[in-house]
Design a protein around this motif. Structure first.
Motif, PDB file in Angstrom:
ATOM      1  N   ALA A  69       0.842  -1.201   0.000  1.00 35.03           N
ATOM      2  CA  ALA A  69       0.000   0.000   0.000  1.00 35.03           C
ATOM      3  C   ALA A  69       0.877   1.251   0.000  1.00 35.03           C
ATOM      4  N   LEU A  70       0.491   2.215  -0.829  1.00 39.46           N
ATOM      5  CA  LEU A  70       1.130   3.530  -0.867  1.00 39.46           C
ATOM      6  C   LEU A  70       0.067   4.536  -0.423  1.00 39.46           C
ATOM      7  N   ARG A  71       0.391   5.322   0.584  1.00 42.13           N
ATOM      8  CA  ARG A  71      -0.576   6.255   1.152  1.00 42.13           C
ATOM      9  C   ARG A  71      -0.547   7.592   0.434  1.00 42.13           C
ATOM     10  N   ARG A  72      -1.729   8.093   0.082  1.00 43.35           N
ATOM     11  CA  ARG A  72      -1.824   9.426  -0.504  1.00 43.35           C
ATOM     12  C   ARG A  72      -1.454  10.447   0.569  1.00 43.35           C
ATOM     13  N   ALA A  73      -0.508  11.322   0.237  1.00 47.36           N
ATOM     14  CA  ALA A  73       0.003  12.274   1.227  1.00 47.36           C
ATOM     15  C   ALA A  73      -0.205  13.729   0.805  1.00 47.36           C
ATOM     16  N   GLY A  74      -0.808  13.962  -0.352  1.00 46.64           N
ATOM     17  CA  GLY A  74      -1.030  15.330  -0.803  1.00 46.64           C
ATOM     18  C   GLY A  74      -1.009  15.419  -2.309  1.00 46.64           C
ATOM     19  N   VAL A  75      -0.994  16.639  -2.793  1.00 42.89           N
ATOM     20  CA  VAL A  75      -0.943  16.912  -4.228  1.00 42.89           C
ATOM     21  C   VAL A  75       0.366  17.646  -4.515  1.00 42.89           C
ATOM     22  N   VAL A  76       1.042  17.226  -5.577  1.00 45.66           N
ATOM     23  CA  VAL A  76       2.269  17.873  -5.996  1.00 45.66           C
ATOM     24  C   VAL A  76       2.109  18.279  -7.456  1.00 45.66           C
ATOM     25  N   ILE A  77       2.619  19.451  -7.780  1.00 46.37           N
ATOM     26  CA  ILE A  77       2.588  19.940  -9.151  1.00 46.37           C
ATOM     27  C   ILE A  77       4.022  19.965  -9.665  1.00 46.37           C
ATOM     28  N   PHE A  78       4.242  19.277 -10.788  1.00 48.01           N
ATOM     29  CA  PHE A  78       5.548  19.263 -11.420  1.00 48.01           C
ATOM     30  C   PHE A  78       5.520  20.200 -12.616  1.00 48.01           C
ATOM     31  N   GLY A  79       6.613  20.925 -12.811  1.00 47.31           N
ATOM     32  CA  GLY A  79       6.746  21.796 -13.962  1.00 47.31           C
ATOM     33  C   GLY A  79       6.703  23.258 -13.574  1.00 47.31           C
ATOM     34  N   THR A  80       7.425  24.060 -14.335  1.00 48.44           N
ATOM     35  CA  THR A  80       7.489  25.498 -14.064  1.00 48.44           C
ATOM     36  C   THR A  80       7.152  26.328 -15.292  1.00 48.44           C
TER      37      THR A  80
END
Length: 166
Positions: A69-80
């Protein structure tokens, strides 16, 4: 020369979880956001052509660590730049984290001993819509969908259309 998708060592989800993620993609598309076509997965490492030593090590390390199991820990945005990717940040158990970092470090085209486990929820989105996309993602995702399962590890070669399960 045209750009092609890289070869990957990645983690696949069980069918029912893949379908749940695809349902989220569909709900976002119904709200007018770009349709997502990628198959849900968690990348460990990738390269234009994967070094065979990395594939061999993955075959040794990963099968005994899965499913996990991998726990959802938040939202990340990649790219600039003008296109960005919205992902769920995942927390992995220590043994899986160590194995993924080892494989990444072994990959000559990798980024050293780094691994940011994540599941892409919005690929190459126009930067201007990202805040609304993140808000809508939160609205269409069940608060009970807190984990994903890394069911199996595979070596994926998109150029050849092949996938080898470890």
């Amino acid at each position: 020369m045209s750009q092609r998708s890289p070869e990957n060592i990645l983690l696949r989800l069980p069918k029912e979880e893949e379908e749940a993620v695809r349902a989220i993609y569909a709900a976002l598309a119904e709200r007018g956001f770009p349709q997502q076509h990628q198959r849900p997965h968690v990348s460990i490492t990738f390269a234009p052509t994967m070094d065979t030593r990395v594939v061999g090590e993955a075959a040794e390390l990963l099968p005994g660590l899965l499913p996990e199991a991998l726990r959802r820990a938040g939202v990340v945005i990649f790219g600039t730049k003008s296109k960005q990717t919205v992902t769920w940040l995942l927390e992995a158990p220590d043994e899986l984290e160590r194995a993924a970092r080892r494989l990444s470090a072994m990959n000559p085209d990798g980024r050293g001993e780094r691994w940011v486990p994540h599941l892409t929820m919005g690929l190459r989105l126009p930067k201007a819509i990202v805040p609304d996309y993140v808000a809508a993602l939160g609205e269409v995702t069940s608060p009970h969908f807190t984990e994903i399962t890394a069911e199996r590890a595979v070596f994926y070669q998109p150029r050849l259309g092949t996938e080898f399960a470890f």
